[in-house]
Motif scaffolding. Structure first.
Motif, PDB file in Angstrom:
ATOM      1  N   GLN A 117       0.934  -1.283  -0.076  1.00 54.91           N
ATOM      2  CA  GLN A 117       0.036  -0.080   0.008  1.00 54.91           C
ATOM      3  C   GLN A 117       0.954   1.241  -0.031  1.00 54.91           C
ATOM      4  O   GLN A 117       1.897   1.379   0.809  1.00 54.91           O
ATOM      5  CB  GLN A 117      -0.751   0.022   1.304  1.00 54.91           C
ATOM      6  N   LYS A 118       0.464   2.073  -0.876  1.00 58.68           N
ATOM      7  CA  LYS A 118       1.453   3.424  -1.011  1.00 58.68           C
ATOM      8  C   LYS A 118       0.516   4.661  -0.312  1.00 58.68           C
ATOM      9  O   LYS A 118       1.375   5.469   0.163  1.00 58.68           O
ATOM     10  CB  LYS A 118       1.673   3.743  -2.232  1.00 58.68           C
ATOM     11  N   ASP A 119      -0.669   4.647  -0.593  1.00 54.94           N
ATOM     12  CA  ASP A 119      -1.471   5.736   0.051  1.00 54.94           C
ATOM     13  C   ASP A 119      -2.961   4.970  -0.024  1.00 54.94           C
ATOM     14  O   ASP A 119      -3.180   3.712  -0.057  1.00 54.94           O
ATOM     15  CB  ASP A 119      -1.418   7.013  -0.621  1.00 54.94           C
ATOM     16  N   SER A 120      -3.864   5.560   0.464  1.00 47.97           N
ATOM     17  CA  SER A 120      -5.379   5.065   0.739  1.00 47.97           C
ATOM     18  C   SER A 120      -5.993   4.531  -0.527  1.00 47.97           C
ATOM     19  O   SER A 120      -6.920   3.669  -0.183  1.00 47.97           O
ATOM     20  CB  SER A 120      -6.250   6.330   1.230  1.00 47.97           C
ATOM     21  N   THR A 122      -3.736   3.474  -3.651  1.00 50.81           N
ATOM     22  CA  THR A 122      -3.045   3.258  -4.460  1.00 50.81           C
ATOM     23  C   THR A 122      -1.925   1.871  -3.876  1.00 50.81           C
ATOM     24  O   THR A 122      -1.460   2.090  -2.761  1.00 50.81           O
ATOM     25  CB  THR A 122      -1.707   4.076  -4.934  1.00 50.81           C
TER      26      THR A 122
END
Length: 386
Positions: A117-120, A122
């Motif tokens: 997970q890179k952000d909410s 992505t």
């Protein structure tokens, strides 16, 4: 007696208009059917649509624009997805078109892996160059190239937990020279055949995403083609002083390639086109229509507005400036006066699997047909007096 004749004329006009709408629905049903397979790049969908439109022009009695063949052929590159289209997230299989789509330049892959997970919204798998994005609404498109990565857009409502484990089995096929055709016809003018009013609409759509999912494209743009064909049949039965010409473009969805090709290889002299009306997504109309290039051609736009005020066809006609958003654009760049018209309101389906004939309301279809025939008559009168 006069009242009786007036009553009969009103009844007859309503019957004819109703028949136009029945014909339009039949055309849209055909063009957005499974047989046409999204009028795209697999199962000969675009070619089937081209053959259907060519046969319709011939049946109405129109002539090929070049005097020989309705088809103007060309080719271009495209990335396609004809076969396997499987995605599992956390062990749950997702449905293409409904639960997920791909970025159209994506390459095919067959992998099992994990996502970081890179952000909410992505998530990535760097090893296999996979990017996954959560979306509230899914839209798809087509691309003229293939990349060295895969981008997957997933409907947020399709999953209940954050995606961690991913399994992909996706097949793509890059076609460097896909054959396509613009379909071009005309009805020769009775008095000024060298003066041309041109009506256009693109007939291509997105095709398919895998072997089981296709994009019907009822509003975009089976509706515009249906209106164009109704107008073509009308003018074949009722020749005008000016030549009435018609083009159904291929390759609009991939970047206006078909209309660009025509302006670079015209079958009629562009300086003889007195006005062009481009029709794209005309299957609704609760909120009226919008006219692109209205600010560039104020006299023609005022004519359109005046006709609508007098006849009360549409609830509203909105003005918009220049935009490179449909097939009118390259004609505008060549100095051809042009409008691009689309309806507003109603269903919000766009570039998805929900753009269906059965849910397309055609709210103002008949009124738009009448407005366009009045507008063309008004244009010929105004141009002849200049």
């Amino acid at each position: 007696m006069k009242k009786l004749l007036l009553f009969l004329l009103i009844i007859l006009s309503k019957a004819v208009a109703g028949q136009d709408l029945i014909t339009a629905k039949r055309l849209i049903d055909t063009l957005s059917s499974e047989e046409m397979w999204g009028r795209g790049y697999t199962r000969n969908g675009m070619e089937k649509a081209a053959n259907f439109i060519s046969a319709s022009f011939a049946a109405y009695g129109l002539s090929p624009m070049d005097g020989k063949d309705f088809k103007q052929t060309f080719s271009y590159s495209v990335n396609t997805f004809p076969g396997k289209m499987a995605l599992n997230l956390n062990g749950k299989p997702l449905i293409p078109g409904k639960d997920f789509v791909l970025s159209p330049e994506s390459m095919g892959q067959q992998i099992k892996g994990t996502l970081i997970q890179k952000d909410s919204i992505t998530f990535i798998n760097q090893e296999h160059r996979v990017l996954l994005i959560l979306k509230d609404k899914l839209n798809w498109s087509v691309a003229p190239e293939v990349a060295d990565y895969t981008v997957i857009e997933v409907a947020a409502k399709a999953i209940s937990t954050l995606p961690e484990k991913i399994e992909i089995d996706i097949e793509n096929k890059f076609i460097p020279a896909f054959p396509a055709s613009n379909i071009c016809a005309l009805v020769k003018g009775t008095k000024k055949p060298d003066s041309i009013l041109l009506i256009t609409a693109h007939y291509d759509h997105l095709g398919s995403l895998g072997k089981d999912t296709y994009f019907p494209g009822a509003n975009d743009n089976a509706s515009g083609v249906a209106l164009l064909l109704n107008l073509a049949e009308h003018y074949a039965k009722n020749p005008q002083p000016y030549t009435m010409a018609f083009i159904c473009f291929a390759a609009e969805e991939i970047g206006l390639i078909g209309s660009k090709y025509f302006t670079e290889h015209p079958l009629i002299e562009l300086n003889k086109i007195r006005f062009l009306t481009n029709l794209d997504m005309v299957g609704t109309g609760e909120n009226g229509i919008t006219v692109v290039n209205a600010t560039i051609h104020p006299k023609e736009f005022e004519l359109l507005q005046q006709l609508n005020r007098d006849k009360k066809y549409l609830p509203k006609i909105n003005a918009r400036g220049k935009a490179a958003n449909s097939d009118h654009y390259f004609f505008t760049e060549k100095g051809v006066p042009a409008f691009f018209m689309y309806t507003q309101g109603g269903i919000a389906a766009y570039h998805d699997t929900y753009d269906l004939a059965k849910t397309l309301p055609l709210t103002e279809f008949e009124h738009l047909f009448r407005l366009l025939t009045d507008f063309n008559a008004g244009l010929m009168k105004a141009l002849s007096s200049r």
